[in-house]
Design a protein around this motif. Structure first.
Motif, short mmCIF file in Angstrom:
data_model
loop_
_atom_site.label_atom_id
_atom_site.label_comp_id
_atom_site.label_asym_id
_atom_site.label_seq_id
_atom_site.Cartn_x
_atom_site.Cartn_y
_atom_site.Cartn_z
N PRO A 194 44.88 50.15 56.08
CA PRO A 194 45.33 49.95 54.73
C PRO A 194 44.31 48.90 54.28
CG PRO A 194 47.56 50.03 55.77
CD PRO A 194 46.34 50.10 57.03
N VAL A 195 44.06 48.95 52.80
CA VAL A 195 43.50 47.85 52.32
C VAL A 195 44.21 47.12 51.16
CG1 VAL A 195 41.33 47.14 50.98
CG2 VAL A 195 41.09 48.80 52.59
N LEU A 196 44.31 45.78 51.13
CA LEU A 196 44.86 44.94 49.80
C LEU A 196 43.57 44.51 49.27
CD1 LEU A 196 47.93 42.63 49.90
CD2 LEU A 196 45.98 42.02 48.74
N LEU A 197 43.61 44.75 47.92
CA LEU A 197 42.55 44.27 47.03
C LEU A 197 43.15 43.25 46.18
CD1 LEU A 197 39.62 44.54 45.96
CD2 LEU A 197 40.38 46.56 44.21
N HIS A 198 42.15 42.02 45.91
CA HIS A 198 42.54 41.20 44.93
C HIS A 198 41.34 40.37 44.83
CE1 HIS A 198 42.60 37.02 47.58
NE2 HIS A 198 42.35 38.00 48.53
N GLY A 199 41.41 39.34 43.69
CA GLY A 199 40.49 38.56 42.94
C GLY A 199 40.72 37.23 43.12
N GLU A 200 40.17 36.35 42.45
CA GLU A 200 40.28 35.08 42.37
C GLU A 200 39.80 34.42 40.94
OE1 GLU A 200 36.71 32.51 44.73
OE2 GLU A 200 38.57 33.42 45.76
N GLU A 201 40.54 33.30 40.52
CA GLU A 201 40.36 32.55 39.30
C GLU A 201 40.07 33.74 38.05
OE1 GLU A 201 41.38 29.76 39.41
OE2 GLU A 201 40.81 28.98 41.56
N GLU A 202 39.09 33.61 37.29
CA GLU A 202 39.09 34.44 36.23
C GLU A 202 38.62 35.73 36.55
OE1 GLU A 202 37.30 31.64 36.95
OE2 GLU A 202 37.40 30.29 35.30
N GLY A 203 38.40 36.05 37.90
CA GLY A 203 38.62 37.66 38.40
C GLY A 203 39.73 38.15 38.79
N ALA A 204 40.55 37.36 38.85
CA ALA A 204 42.06 37.85 39.46
C ALA A 204 42.52 39.06 38.64
CB ALA A 204 42.94 36.67 39.61
N TRP A 205 42.76 39.12 37.48
CA TRP A 205 43.52 39.95 36.76
C TRP A 205 42.68 41.11 36.53
CZ3 TRP A 205 48.39 39.96 36.79
CH2 TRP A 205 49.07 38.69 36.66
N PRO A 206 41.21 41.23 36.32
CA PRO A 206 40.52 42.22 36.33
C PRO A 206 40.50 43.11 37.65
CG PRO A 206 39.30 40.41 35.16
CD PRO A 206 40.34 39.82 35.98
N VAL A 207 40.34 42.34 38.65
CA VAL A 207 40.24 42.99 40.26
C VAL A 207 41.96 43.54 40.44
CG1 VAL A 207 40.21 42.70 42.51
CG2 VAL A 207 38.55 41.66 40.98
N LEU A 208 43.05 42.95 39.94
CA LEU A 208 44.21 43.49 40.06
C LEU A 208 44.25 44.54 39.27
CD1 LEU A 208 47.72 41.47 40.50
CD2 LEU A 208 47.54 43.36 38.85
N ARG A 209 43.97 44.74 38.13
CA ARG A 209 44.07 46.00 37.24
C ARG A 209 43.27 47.10 38.18
NH1 ARG A 209 43.17 42.08 33.06
NH2 ARG A 209 45.10 41.87 31.78
N LEU A 210 42.27 46.93 38.51
CA LEU A 210 41.51 48.10 39.37
C LEU A 210 42.27 48.45 40.60
CD1 LEU A 210 38.96 49.45 40.03
CD2 LEU A 210 37.90 47.63 41.34
#
Length: 243
Positions: A184-200
């Motif tokens: 399995p893959v858990l996808l996440h971002g950081e700082e200003e990219g955190a929420w856009p990546v979480l939405r993806l």
């Protein structure tokens, strides 16, 4: 699945809401789990606030958090906590209380040895594969790849516009190796990219994470008062995406 990342490498200068002591971590974890987090990821800290792999500190943190929540708890093995790869392995082998999971950043020197030591001790490995590094290539070539619990795909692109595309490219690189060798893959971002990546991640039905390690802000840009507030916001986004 939403994992909460309680503190990361942040310190006291990042705000009073970042939990640094075992007691504060336990309290923050309990509130985040009550808000919907299914797992906890934490960076144990020295009294001075630095990340550490010290057996004494790791034990104190794990015991405190497990006294407050009944979910899997993972820790970091990042090279910044112990730069010497051999010393990092020694630390892992000296742990007296074991986490359920430990993240290993595959682009760091000694990743294979650290992961092997964790697996030998029965600790699940989250293979940290960062964008902007050769982590994906190294991981897919590793004989340990099929044995990890999951890939922790971390998008280091902090631009909210380009971070989702960077995430897609990272996932494509992992898929080129056969769907991250079936784990399995858990996808996440950081700082200003955190929420856009979480939405993806939410749109794709993937596991993700949120917490003060990754961002200090709520989706609308207001400061987050706690890890629980971030988890609640992530759960709201997830629930709103469901039919």
């Amino acid at each position: 699945m939403i994992q909460v990342c309680l503190n990361g490498s942040r310190g006291a200068g990042d705000g009073a809401s970042v939990p640094l002591s075992p007691g504060a971590m336990a309290e923050s974890a309990a509130r985040a789990v009550a808000a919907g987090a299914a797992e906890v990821h934490v960076h144990p800290k020295t009294p001075c606030g630095s990340d550490t792999l010290s057996p004494r500190v790791v034990a104190a943190v794990l015991e405190a958090i497990r006294g407050a929540v009944d979910v899997p708890v993972g820790v970091t093995t990042g090279a910044w906590a112990e730069p010497d790869p051999r010393r990092r392995v020694e630390r892992v082998r000296a742990w007296t209380v074991l986490p359920d999971l430990a993240s290993v950043n595959w682009h760091e020197p000694g990743a294979e040895e650290v992961a092997s030591a964790l697996l030998e001790r029965g600790v699940g490995v989250e293979a940290g594969v960062w964008s902007g590094t050769d982590g994906a290539r190294r991981f897919l070539a590793s004989p340990l790849a099929p044995r990890v619990t999951r890939v922790l795909a971390e998008v280091t692109d902090r631009d909210p516009v380009t971070a989702p595309e960077t995430a897609r490219a990272l996932l494509a690189a992992l898929d080129a190796g056969g769907g991250a060798v079936g784990v399995p893959v858990l996808l996440h971002g950081e700082e200003e990219g955190a929420w856009p990546v979480l939405r993806l991640a939410v749109r794709r039905g993937m596991a993700t994470r949120v917490g003060l390690e990754d961002t200090l802000l709520l989706p609308g840009g207001r400061p987050a008062r706690s890890n629980a507030a971030l988890v609640a916001a992530a759960c709201a986004l997830r629930d709103a995406s469901r039919p």
